[in-house]
Scaffold this motif. Structure first.
Motif, PDB file in Angstrom:
ATOM      1  N   ALA A 193      34.654  39.495  36.915  1.00 12.55           N
ATOM      2  CA  ALA A 193      33.631  40.504  37.216  1.00 12.55           C
ATOM      3  C   ALA A 193      33.502  40.745  38.715  1.00 12.55           C
ATOM      4  O   ALA A 193      33.084  41.820  39.144  1.00 12.55           O
ATOM      5  N   SER A 194      33.848  39.757  39.517  1.00  7.84           N
ATOM      6  CA  SER A 194      33.786  40.016  40.958  1.00  7.84           C
ATOM      7  C   SER A 194      35.174  39.964  41.615  1.00  7.84           C
ATOM      8  O   SER A 194      35.294  39.714  42.804  1.00  7.84           O
ATOM      9  N   HIS A 195      36.183  40.201  40.813  1.00  5.36           N
ATOM     10  CA  HIS A 195      37.545  40.286  41.351  1.00  5.36           C
ATOM     11  C   HIS A 195      37.775  41.732  41.797  1.00  5.36           C
ATOM     12  O   HIS A 195      37.644  42.656  41.009  1.00  5.36           O
ATOM     13  N   GLN A 196      38.118  41.905  43.057  1.00  4.39           N
ATOM     14  CA  GLN A 196      38.154  43.257  43.613  1.00  4.39           C
ATOM     15  C   GLN A 196      39.300  44.111  43.072  1.00  4.39           C
ATOM     16  O   GLN A 196      39.262  45.339  43.148  1.00  4.39           O
ATOM     17  N   VAL A 197      40.332  43.475  42.568  1.00  2.00           N
ATOM     18  CA  VAL A 197      41.520  44.236  42.179  1.00  2.00           C
ATOM     19  C   VAL A 197      41.650  44.369  40.665  1.00  2.00           C
ATOM     20  O   VAL A 197      42.110  45.390  40.146  1.00  2.00           O
ATOM     21  N   ALA A 198      41.224  43.367  39.966  1.00  2.00           N
ATOM     22  CA  ALA A 198      41.473  43.338  38.527  1.00  2.00           C
ATOM     23  C   ALA A 198      40.527  44.250  37.758  1.00  2.00           C
ATOM     24  O   ALA A 198      39.369  44.424  38.115  1.00  2.00           O
ATOM     25  N   GLU A 199      41.046  44.800  36.691  1.00  2.00           N
ATOM     26  CA  GLU A 199      40.234  45.585  35.774  1.00  2.00           C
ATOM     27  C   GLU A 199      40.474  45.054  34.367  1.00  2.00           C
ATOM     28  O   GLU A 199      41.626  44.965  33.922  1.00  2.00           O
ATOM     29  N   VAL A 200      39.422  44.695  33.690  1.00  2.00           N
ATOM     30  CA  VAL A 200      39.582  44.131  32.351  1.00  2.00           C
ATOM     31  C   VAL A 200      39.690  45.262  31.330  1.00  2.00           C
ATOM     32  O   VAL A 200      38.795  46.104  31.214  1.00  2.00           O
ATOM     33  N   LYS A 201      40.787  45.261  30.611  1.00  2.00           N
ATOM     34  CA  LYS A 201      41.091  46.363  29.694  1.00  2.00           C
ATOM     35  C   LYS A 201      40.661  46.001  28.272  1.00  2.00           C
ATOM     36  O   LYS A 201      39.732  46.569  27.742  1.00  2.00           O
ATOM     37  N   TYR A 202      41.343  45.015  27.681  1.00  2.00           N
ATOM     38  CA  TYR A 202      41.016  44.632  26.311  1.00  2.00           C
ATOM     39  C   TYR A 202      40.546  43.175  26.263  1.00  2.00           C
ATOM     40  O   TYR A 202      41.054  42.323  26.991  1.00  2.00           O
ATOM     41  N   ILE A 203      39.606  42.978  25.384  1.00  2.00           N
ATOM     42  CA  ILE A 203      39.131  41.614  25.126  1.00  2.00           C
ATOM     43  C   ILE A 203      39.205  41.432  23.621  1.00  2.00           C
ATOM     44  O   ILE A 203      38.579  42.192  22.874  1.00  2.00           O
ATOM     45  N   THR A 204      39.949  40.457  23.170  1.00  2.00           N
ATOM     46  CA  THR A 204      40.152  40.334  21.723  1.00  2.00           C
ATOM     47  C   THR A 204      39.496  39.086  21.148  1.00  2.00           C
ATOM     48  O   THR A 204      39.281  38.086  21.843  1.00  2.00           O
ATOM     49  N   SER A 205      39.191  39.210  19.880  1.00  2.00           N
ATOM     50  CA  SER A 205      38.685  38.075  19.116  1.00  2.00           C
ATOM     51  C   SER A 205      39.001  38.329  17.661  1.00  2.00           C
ATOM     52  O   SER A 205      38.773  39.428  17.147  1.00  2.00           O
ATOM     53  N   GLU A 206      39.521  37.331  16.996  1.00  2.00           N
ATOM     54  CA  GLU A 206      39.779  37.492  15.570  1.00  2.00           C
ATOM     55  C   GLU A 206      38.533  37.158  14.756  1.00  2.00           C
ATOM     56  O   GLU A 206      38.377  37.595  13.629  1.00  2.00           O
ATOM     57  N   ASN A 228      46.745  35.818  40.922  1.00  2.00           N
ATOM     58  CA  ASN A 228      46.787  36.334  42.292  1.00  2.00           C
ATOM     59  C   ASN A 228      48.133  36.055  42.941  1.00  2.00           C
ATOM     60  O   ASN A 228      48.712  36.908  43.614  1.00  2.00           O
ATOM     61  N   VAL A 229      48.641  34.854  42.720  1.00  2.00           N
ATOM     62  CA  VAL A 229      49.946  34.507  43.282  1.00  2.00           C
ATOM     63  C   VAL A 229      51.034  35.373  42.660  1.00  2.00           C
ATOM     64  O   VAL A 229      51.912  35.911  43.359  1.00  2.00           O
ATOM     65  N   MET A 230      50.992  35.525  41.345  1.00  2.00           N
ATOM     66  CA  MET A 230      52.025  36.308  40.653  1.00  2.00           C
ATOM     67  C   MET A 230      52.043  37.770  41.111  1.00  2.00           C
ATOM     68  O   MET A 230      53.092  38.407  41.115  1.00  2.00           O
ATOM     69  N   PHE A 231      50.865  38.276  41.492  1.00  2.00           N
ATOM     70  CA  PHE A 231      50.801  39.677  41.912  1.00  2.00           C
ATOM     71  C   PHE A 231      50.770  39.815  43.433  1.00  2.00           C
ATOM     72  O   PHE A 231      50.510  40.879  43.960  1.00  2.00           O
ATOM     73  N   ASN A 232      51.004  38.675  44.094  1.00  2.00           N
ATOM     74  CA  ASN A 232      51.152  38.726  45.541  1.00  2.00           C
ATOM     75  C   ASN A 232      49.936  39.258  46.285  1.00  2.00           C
ATOM     76  O   ASN A 232      50.070  39.940  47.301  1.00  2.00           O
ATOM     77  N   ILE A 233      48.769  38.943  45.763  1.00  2.00           N
ATOM     78  CA  ILE A 233      47.554  39.279  46.505  1.00  2.00           C
ATOM     79  C   ILE A 233      46.925  37.981  47.012  1.00  2.00           C
ATOM     80  O   ILE A 233      47.358  36.886  46.645  1.00  2.00           O
ATOM     81  N   ASP A 234      45.944  38.114  47.867  1.00  2.00           N
ATOM     82  CA  ASP A 234      45.312  36.914  48.441  1.00  2.00           C
ATOM     83  C   ASP A 234      44.886  35.969  47.314  1.00  2.00           C
ATOM     84  O   ASP A 234      44.140  36.349  46.422  1.00  2.00           O
ATOM     85  N   GLU A 235      45.374  34.753  47.416  1.00  2.00           N
ATOM     86  CA  GLU A 235      45.149  33.768  46.353  1.00  2.00           C
ATOM     87  C   GLU A 235      43.668  33.524  46.075  1.00  2.00           C
ATOM     88  O   GLU A 235      43.289  33.104  44.991  1.00  2.00           O
TER      89      GLU A 235
END
Lengths: 346, 346, 346, 346
Positions: A21-34, A328-335
């Motif tokens: 929720a306070s990650h500046q780059v990420a956007e949460v698209k889908y949240i799943t639950s069975e 963050n590491v995988m996407f090469n942004i500030d860890e």
């Protein structure tokens, strides 16, 4: 960066949502639950009100989910995550997978099968063990990350410098770990019932906890030889926090300064490892809600043992936080993105 | 049987009063405090209302107190208890002394002086170490009993059968103990401040806790040779309870059945030791407010170690309860008198 | 925006530092303490390691501090804050003052003096009561803000719509509030001693708590007439959180829908007030570590009473968070800056 | 005196067993459970090891059980207890029944049916409401006792002297009660899950809790007229303890001394009610594990209200302890038998 969370109703899933929720780059698209598809996530976790308008979806949408996501966090029981991983990577070859469970943690699949009692169905996957501080460069290139267990994160961080630098007798390693109750999840059972747990402490799974082979494989890799440890988990009457007290005999000739040097050179530049030094006492509460691992070590001259102690928040550095750190590491942004908050104290 | 309690305002003193309130034979005569003489005990501990009309007296009355008492429990800081013991036995040679502190615990006074940093001023006293289950016959004849520490009671009970029967390598003993906060007493300090302790766990005094030499002396006596252990205490966010997790390497040729036999033969007839057997998990809450010690043990075949686990209530079997147990033995009454209550759960 | 914190070693001060660490605009300049000047703040609060290299300074530097700061947060005992406020505004007339204590909360200084037992020495100050949701426009123009008490914030937010809209009999208001222990501060006393508080609940200061006149003055202002309430605080065995259960008789003819409308129109657009609606149950844990106030209300048809319930984190919306919220308003930046984090759960 | 316990696996049943273990006269004959027949009680509740060799039986043995028992404690859900009561008294007309549930609490069966949503099938039973301090002489003659609810015990004891002596306006009674989690039983649900409850407080069942009509009927009986109250229960993060904070407007002309006199004359000779006097603050922990009710009251001169506060252990005076107290009265033995233990503190 579009994120989906598969299996989000457990505590680790909720913690991913809190942190993202306070990650500046990420956007949460889908949240799943069975178990609860169609329910608003804020109805299941009211603390998330204002942050997620989303409603839980079912995994029948995996095709769509995989196509529209850059990264998937998986919070499913072991055995199920690798199925999702296999399918999602087939649908979208550039997708990144971060599994919070055990399916992608082991190099040796036979060990996995022996301890987890299910066949490994995605052996061909190229995976990296996501203990960021130890494997950062491999994580950077990884498509699939097996995010470490909570106990293992605390224990390996405490022991790695000793093992890697050949300072301790590998046959003498004992890890006595203390965990909060959230590690047992949100599922209902008498062992997590308030009145039973309150004002009580106990050990469980002595000699049989599944984090044992995980610690052994990673430390064995650092040592360059197989090793066997004792790992004893304990349940502490608090929701969050792990303290890992690790014992090992020092090899002959090892001085306190050599031990200090091992820790300082390993972690001196690591933002999320706070070294309290020789004689320091980590306190779980000082890491609460944060991605920090606090580390101290002690030399007992009488017994010639080193006692290394680490403290983490099991849901953050032990689960959701480290998963985001890996992302963050995988996407090469500030860890530190989304993780640079001070612990909540008291 | 007339009892006086010298230094009664700490938690151990209050627990003595709680337990003695339902002791059929004992009558509490004097209760002393140097910090709050003249105050009613029920004003300091309102839970004791209805049980004690007494007002605290000062130790200036020691002469009178010693003459009118059959037994004195001492709850003073170390260094002070032996002064009271020396004077009281001089005044009344038939009086019995049960000291809840460390002054009378050590056979080797040099070890005491080294760890407690005060000269021992009552070296000529004939004392017995009051771990009742191990020393019952000596306690029966004793005039002065050094009542064991809380951690030591839990740890020694767990390890004694292994050490006494020569089943473990004495150089490999590690005790990782977890204690509730009441063990730190009622004195005010930040380390016992509610908001600091809550939802937190930490180790303290690694390699330096004063219960270490006490465990070593007793186990060494059972082994017939000196030994050195690692003892690591931890603070758990609960008031009562100690869990002691004890590790040792099994000697070659020792079978699980030999371990079982050691525990069963040592404790099979002990009322206050409840054996949970091989594979059993003691839970501190199951012993809360009672004099029981619950004991389980585990054999890890992979590492050839035994892990013995004990649970007690630190204020009862770890302090006031065992003190009363010793008194009962010394006065030749049923050992369970005043102590035969079921634990308070949940 | 340069910030100084005067009197920073209490929990509210530490919470200011925690929250300001992720405030994008604010820069913490000076942190003062009269009790521990010269000590690094991270030595007093190790959880803040990595966030504050600062060392505590003494207030003898007030001249420099006032000149170099745009805003001062004051965390001093009542009676002392107004001295700092008076001097600082004299030194730097454009400085903003946000006092977390009571000195600037009262319009009626006689009431302040009656309840706080000290003369008010800064009566000429133009101050605004910083309950942001009620006084936002005045806060925007304010130089000196009296930041509300923790209990008062929770209680006024719950009652304001009822009182303002003339829905309840003003002579029937009862506030029964439950607070975590951090509200009692970090100072040592038996009432905050871990073993005493744990598994226990009690009321205190019935009829005499100093938040009473504060609630009365604010609600009286909304009602347009003086009123007197019962306010009963309780101590709950947890560090953080306040639940305020508020009772009042509905006036004749008031319908449930009129009550709903009062809450919705008052708070419908307020980010930090989350309305759970009629029949909703606020849970303190859902607000933990956040600036949210969760609000629900109930109509009891049998007794014709409304029961309004609010939950906050006493250290955030009840202290440091609201102080920052006020600062944001005063400096005309997004009110959520530094405060838009999801609560930490569980 | 032969006792059977029907429905013994809940916390109230376990508490009966704990207390009866040190009851000098009672002998526990049968312990029943429909969910776990054939299991040893000590396997379900290991803390009872050493006290009960018994194995749980099923109620199919009711004939035998009723014939061989002098008294039956019933710990079944409402609706089921009266069936057992009806049958058992038919089988053995001299048997005594003490029901810990609601089936025998109401004089007005219509109120029971309205709030409990089941038909009352044993309306012809002659029952006594077992609030011992108020109804001792009737209890002495009773065959069937409806043991009061936990909240009701605390609330009625606090309010009875005020209502009975016509000191308060009956339309103004508000009870704000705080309970530990064991009141919710051992059944698994998210509301009793450790991590959810810990460091959290909330209200529940506002205006709808079933203890409301119970309080109203009893207080109405004392007042000689019907009355309606507000009763608000809250969940507190602790296993044991209830604090009941009760508000009422004093009638004109009522002086503080008249209030004092009402409490003193009502309870001055009651062993299990400890009066803390006007201005006194009951603390739940001071009553933990005991049958005491601690009582204090306050007069707010500003609002002309009385605030009466009571503290009990919900499982003892609020359930099992009072049940035994009633049994002692019914069998004409010392009322304190088996209950005269000091509370466990801290």
């Amino acid at each position: 960066m579009k994120i989906s969370i598969v299996g989000a109703t457990g505590y680790a899933g909720a913690e991913l949502l809190r942190l993202l929720a306070s990650h500046q780059v990420a956007e949460v698209k889908y949240i799943t639950s069975e178990s609860q598809p169609g329910t608003a996530i804020a109805d299941i976790y009211p603390h998330l009100t204002r942050f997620y308008p989303q409603t839980l979806t079912s995994l029948v949408d995996l095709e769509k989910l995989a196509v529209e996501s850059d990264v998937i966090f998986i919070g499913l029981p072991h055995g199920h995550a690798m199925e999702v991983g296999r399918k999602a990577t087939a649908i979208n070859p550039t997708i990144k997978i971060i599994d919070l469970g055990a399916d992608y943690r082991f190099k040796n699949h036979d060990v996995y099968e022996e301890w987890y009692k299910v066949p490994h169905t995605h052996r061909e996957a190229k995976t990296v063990y996501g203990l960021t501080e130890l494997n950062r460069s491999q994580v950077r290139e990884a498509s699939i990350v097996g995010n470490p267990g909570c106990y293992t994160t605390a224990s390996i961080l405490a022991l790695a410098p000793l093992v890697k630098n050949n300072l301790v007798d590998l046959t003498t390693i004992i890890v006595d770990a203390k965990s909060g109750v959230s590690g047992a999840g949100r599922g209902l059972n008498l062992g997590s019932h308030f009145s039973e747990v309150f004002e009580s402490v106990k050990a469980y799974n002595v000699g049989g906890h599944r984090h044992t082979p995980e610690i052994e494989e990673v430390l064995g890799g650092l040592a360059g030889e197989e090793l066997t440890i004792n790992f004893t988990p304990h349940l502490i009457p608090m929701p969050r926090g792990i303290l890992s007290t690790c014992y090992a005999n020092l090899k002959a000739g090892v001085t306190p300064e050599m031990v200090d040097e091992a820790y300082n050179s390993q972690y001196g530049n690591e933002y999320f490892v706070r070294l309290l030094g020789r004689g320091g006492y980590p306190v779980t509460k000082n890491t609460r809600s944060s991605n920090f691992c606090d580390l101290g070590w002690h030399i007992d001259k009488r017994t010639k043992r080193v006692i290394a102690i680490s403290a983490i928040d099991n849901l953050v550095k032990g689960a959701a936080g480290q998963a985001i750190q890996n992302m963050n590491v995988m996407f090469n942004i500030d860890e530190k993105t989304g993780l640079d908050n001070a612990p909540v104290y008291p």
